[in-house]
Design a protein around this motif. Sequence first.
Motif, PDB file in Angstrom:
ATOM      1  N   GLU A  63       9.727   2.151  11.407  1.00 38.87           N
ATOM      2  CA  GLU A  63       9.985   2.009  12.834  1.00 38.87           C
ATOM      3  C   GLU A  63       9.317   0.722  13.300  1.00 38.87           C
ATOM      4  O   GLU A  63       8.128   0.511  13.060  1.00 38.87           O
ATOM      5  N   VAL A  64      10.102  -0.160  13.919  1.00 42.53           N
ATOM      6  CA  VAL A  64       9.614  -1.480  14.316  1.00 42.53           C
ATOM      7  C   VAL A  64       8.970  -1.386  15.694  1.00 42.53           C
ATOM      8  O   VAL A  64       9.647  -1.125  16.696  1.00 42.53           O
ATOM      9  N   ALA A  65       7.649  -1.594  15.723  1.00 42.88           N
ATOM     10  CA  ALA A  65       6.893  -1.533  16.979  1.00 42.88           C
ATOM     11  C   ALA A  65       5.475  -1.995  16.706  1.00 42.88           C
ATOM     12  O   ALA A  65       4.982  -1.897  15.574  1.00 42.88           O
ATOM     13  N   ALA A  66       4.837  -2.513  17.746  1.00 47.32           N
ATOM     14  CA  ALA A  66       3.384  -2.649  17.688  1.00 47.32           C
ATOM     15  C   ALA A  66       2.795  -1.243  17.698  1.00 47.32           C
ATOM     16  O   ALA A  66       3.260  -0.375  18.450  1.00 47.32           O
ATOM     17  N   PHE A  67       1.779  -0.992  16.885  1.00 45.69           N
ATOM     18  CA  PHE A  67       1.294   0.376  16.737  1.00 45.69           C
ATOM     19  C   PHE A  67       0.811   0.947  18.062  1.00 45.69           C
ATOM     20  O   PHE A  67       1.042   2.132  18.362  1.00 45.69           O
ATOM     21  N   GLU A  68       0.157   0.121  18.881  1.00 44.27           N
ATOM     22  CA  GLU A  68      -0.348   0.621  20.154  1.00 44.27           C
ATOM     23  C   GLU A  68       0.774   1.133  21.048  1.00 44.27           C
ATOM     24  O   GLU A  68       0.553   2.015  21.880  1.00 44.27           O
ATOM     25  N   ALA A  69       1.998   0.566  20.890  1.00 44.40           N
ATOM     26  CA  ALA A  69       3.141   0.962  21.717  1.00 44.40           C
ATOM     27  C   ALA A  69       4.064   1.951  21.013  1.00 44.40           C
ATOM     28  O   ALA A  69       5.040   2.412  21.619  1.00 44.40           O
ATOM     29  N   TRP A  70       3.767   2.277  19.782  1.00 45.00           N
ATOM     30  CA  TRP A  70       4.625   3.173  18.997  1.00 45.00           C
ATOM     31  C   TRP A  70       4.571   4.591  19.558  1.00 45.00           C
ATOM     32  O   TRP A  70       3.533   5.057  20.020  1.00 45.00           O
ATOM     33  N   ASP A  71       5.701   5.286  19.504  1.00 45.72           N
ATOM     34  CA  ASP A  71       5.798   6.651  20.014  1.00 45.72           C
ATOM     35  C   ASP A  71       5.908   7.627  18.844  1.00 45.72           C
ATOM     36  O   ASP A  71       6.938   7.669  18.161  1.00 45.72           O
ATOM     37  N   PRO A  72       4.873   8.434  18.598  1.00 50.92           N
ATOM     38  CA  PRO A  72       4.980   9.426  17.526  1.00 50.92           C
ATOM     39  C   PRO A  72       6.030  10.504  17.805  1.00 50.92           C
ATOM     40  O   PRO A  72       6.432  11.225  16.885  1.00 50.92           O
ATOM     41  N   ALA A 113       0.834  -1.205   0.000  1.00 52.21           N
ATOM     42  CA  ALA A 113       0.000   0.000   0.000  1.00 52.21           C
ATOM     43  C   ALA A 113       0.869   1.255   0.000  1.00 52.21           C
ATOM     44  O   ALA A 113       0.543   2.245  -0.666  1.00 52.21           O
ATOM     45  N   ALA A 114       1.977   1.218   0.729  1.00 51.84           N
ATOM     46  CA  ALA A 114       2.833   2.399   0.833  1.00 51.84           C
ATOM     47  C   ALA A 114       3.335   2.854  -0.524  1.00 51.84           C
ATOM     48  O   ALA A 114       3.420   4.065  -0.789  1.00 51.84           O
ATOM     49  N   ARG A 115       3.678   1.928  -1.394  1.00 55.80           N
ATOM     50  CA  ARG A 115       4.157   2.309  -2.726  1.00 55.80           C
ATOM     51  C   ARG A 115       3.052   3.003  -3.508  1.00 55.80           C
ATOM     52  O   ARG A 115       3.329   3.956  -4.265  1.00 55.80           O
ATOM     53  N   GLN A 116       1.824   2.551  -3.335  1.00 54.12           N
ATOM     54  CA  GLN A 116       0.719   3.204  -4.050  1.00 54.12           C
ATOM     55  C   GLN A 116       0.484   4.613  -3.513  1.00 54.12           C
ATOM     56  O   GLN A 116       0.211   5.534  -4.293  1.00 54.12           O
ATOM     57  N   PHE A 117       0.572   4.789  -2.206  1.00 53.11           N
ATOM     58  CA  PHE A 117       0.390   6.132  -1.642  1.00 53.11           C
ATOM     59  C   PHE A 117       1.575   7.028  -1.996  1.00 53.11           C
ATOM     60  O   PHE A 117       1.389   8.226  -2.250  1.00 53.11           O
ATOM     61  N   ARG A 118       2.775   6.490  -2.036  1.00 51.56           N
ATOM     62  CA  ARG A 118       3.931   7.285  -2.469  1.00 51.56           C
ATOM     63  C   ARG A 118       3.762   7.729  -3.916  1.00 51.56           C
ATOM     64  O   ARG A 118       4.061   8.889  -4.249  1.00 51.56           O
ATOM     65  N   ALA A 119       3.269   6.832  -4.762  1.00 57.02           N
ATOM     66  CA  ALA A 119       3.042   7.197  -6.165  1.00 57.02           C
ATOM     67  C   ALA A 119       1.991   8.290  -6.299  1.00 57.02           C
ATOM     68  O   ALA A 119       1.993   9.048  -7.280  1.00 57.02           O
ATOM     69  N   ALA A 120       1.085   8.387  -5.302  1.00 57.70           N
ATOM     70  CA  ALA A 120       0.051   9.432  -5.310  1.00 57.70           C
ATOM     71  C   ALA A 120       0.547  10.723  -4.672  1.00 57.70           C
ATOM     72  O   ALA A 120      -0.247  11.657  -4.484  1.00 57.70           O
ATOM     73  N   GLY A 121       1.840  10.793  -4.328  1.00 58.46           N
ATOM     74  CA  GLY A 121       2.416  12.034  -3.833  1.00 58.46           C
ATOM     75  C   GLY A 121       2.614  12.117  -2.336  1.00 58.46           C
ATOM     76  O   GLY A 121       2.971  13.186  -1.823  1.00 58.46           O
ATOM     77  N   CYS A 122       2.436  11.003  -1.613  1.00 58.50           N
ATOM     78  CA  CYS A 122       2.545  11.025  -0.157  1.00 58.50           C
ATOM     79  C   CYS A 122       3.957  10.704   0.311  1.00 58.50           C
ATOM     80  O   CYS A 122       4.720  10.025  -0.370  1.00 58.50           O
ATOM     81  N   ARG A 123       4.279  11.202   1.497  1.00 62.11           N
ATOM     82  CA  ARG A 123       5.479  10.803   2.225  1.00 62.11           C
ATOM     83  C   ARG A 123       5.039   9.801   3.285  1.00 62.11           C
ATOM     84  O   ARG A 123       4.226  10.136   4.147  1.00 62.11           O
ATOM     85  N   VAL A 124       5.554   8.577   3.229  1.00 61.00           N
ATOM     86  CA  VAL A 124       5.035   7.486   4.051  1.00 61.00           C
ATOM     87  C   VAL A 124       6.075   7.026   5.063  1.00 61.00           C
ATOM     88  O   VAL A 124       7.206   6.697   4.701  1.00 61.00           O
ATOM     89  N   LEU A 125       5.678   7.002   6.323  1.00 61.49           N
ATOM     90  CA  LEU A 125       6.455   6.393   7.400  1.00 61.49           C
ATOM     91  C   LEU A 125       5.782   5.087   7.773  1.00 61.49           C
ATOM     92  O   LEU A 125       4.571   5.050   8.026  1.00 61.49           O
ATOM     93  N   GLY A 126       6.543   4.003   7.818  1.00 67.41           N
ATOM     94  CA  GLY A 126       5.977   2.720   8.187  1.00 67.41           C
ATOM     95  C   GLY A 126       6.160   2.415   9.661  1.00 67.41           C
ATOM     96  O   GLY A 126       7.199   2.710  10.244  1.00 67.41           O
ATOM     97  N   VAL A 127       5.132   1.823  10.254  1.00 70.32           N
ATOM     98  CA  VAL A 127       5.231   1.229  11.589  1.00 70.32           C
ATOM     99  C   VAL A 127       4.921  -0.243  11.412  1.00 70.32           C
ATOM    100  O   VAL A 127       3.844  -0.597  10.898  1.00 70.32           O
ATOM    101  N   GLU A 128       5.840  -1.106  11.810  1.00 68.70           N
ATOM    102  CA  GLU A 128       5.721  -2.533  11.486  1.00 68.70           C
ATOM    103  C   GLU A 128       6.185  -3.386  12.667  1.00 68.70           C
ATOM    104  O   GLU A 128       7.271  -3.177  13.195  1.00 68.70           O
ATOM    105  N   VAL A 129       5.362  -4.341  13.077  1.00 63.39           N
ATOM    106  CA  VAL A 129       5.691  -5.189  14.213  1.00 63.39           C
ATOM    107  C   VAL A 129       6.730  -6.248  13.870  1.00 63.39           C
ATOM    108  O   VAL A 129       7.445  -6.731  14.747  1.00 63.39           O
ATOM    109  N   ASP A 130       6.833  -6.606  12.595  1.00 64.57           N
ATOM    110  CA  ASP A 130       7.732  -7.680  12.157  1.00 64.57           C
ATOM    111  C   ASP A 130       8.985  -7.070  11.531  1.00 64.57           C
ATOM    112  O   ASP A 130       8.917  -6.436  10.478  1.00 64.57           O
ATOM    113  N   ALA A 131      10.128  -7.277  12.174  1.00 71.01           N
ATOM    114  CA  ALA A 131      11.367  -6.666  11.696  1.00 71.01           C
ATOM    115  C   ALA A 131      11.737  -7.147  10.298  1.00 71.01           C
ATOM    116  O   ALA A 131      12.351  -6.405   9.527  1.00 71.01           O
TER     117      ALA A 131
END
Length: 275
Positions: free
Chosen positions: A99-108, A67-85
């Motif tokens: 940034e590797v983290a469960a989203f609930e524990a991620w620090d913006p 999905a991130a590649r599609q949003f980048r192609a639409a002009g977005c800057r995408v930061l990923g948060v991902e639980v699986d390294a």
Amino acid sequence: MPTLPPEPTPVSARESHQARELAESFGSDPDRYDRARPRYPDAMVDAIVAASPGPDVVDVGIGTGIAARQFRAAGCRVLGVEVDARMGEFARRQGFEVEVAAFEAWDPAGRIFDAVIAGQTWHWVDPVAGAAKAAEALRPGGRLAAFWNAGNPPTELAQAFAAVYRRVAPDSLAARWATAAAQDAYSAPHNKVVDGIRAAGGFGEPEQWRFDWERTYSRDEWLDQLPTTGGHAQFSAATQEQVLAGVGAAIDAAGGSFTVQYTTTVVIAARTGMS
């Protein structure tokens, strides 16, 4: 006196966001995942981008960056948060910051974004804690958008697939999903997303969008993506082999290819507050 750890609760008896081992199983073969998983309708991406106040996006469960590649192609800057390294590393090779983290524990860390998106992942997130975290990270008017692809093969073929799962792995999550209509399989997550957003506060009333499309699969293409779907990574090698053989035989009997009718559904809500 040492004690044995408790037996894990069956996935079917837990909320999906509590089945963290399933959420972390998809990274076992990220190349296959990225190659075989379906993309999302461009019309959906365009609609989410148009509804958002700017281009800064957090992708919850960025995975390999589909999905991130599609949003980048639409002009977005995408930061990923991902639980699986493992998945996160794949997405980094695609040029994304992850940034590797469960989203609930991620620090913006004080950063503010225009959209929080989640493609095929929000059911792995605690619906209330996740919505609260999204509200923390979004500027007023920013959008939380969770979306899923749900696909229905032709009815007779879907029934043949379900028969394979019932025969080979009758108690599996994959068997349960195979016997349900694809849209029905995601109706409960949709309801939990809406309820979680309402309970967390900080958002307007959620909307639900729908985009219909289709894709034709060859036998090999379908068998390539099956191991990337929920529950398959939990199969033993022998069970996986039996499932793929049975499904492949069903596709051969149907002529070797078929068309899946996909519905992509979106739950989207706007962050409230003064800009």
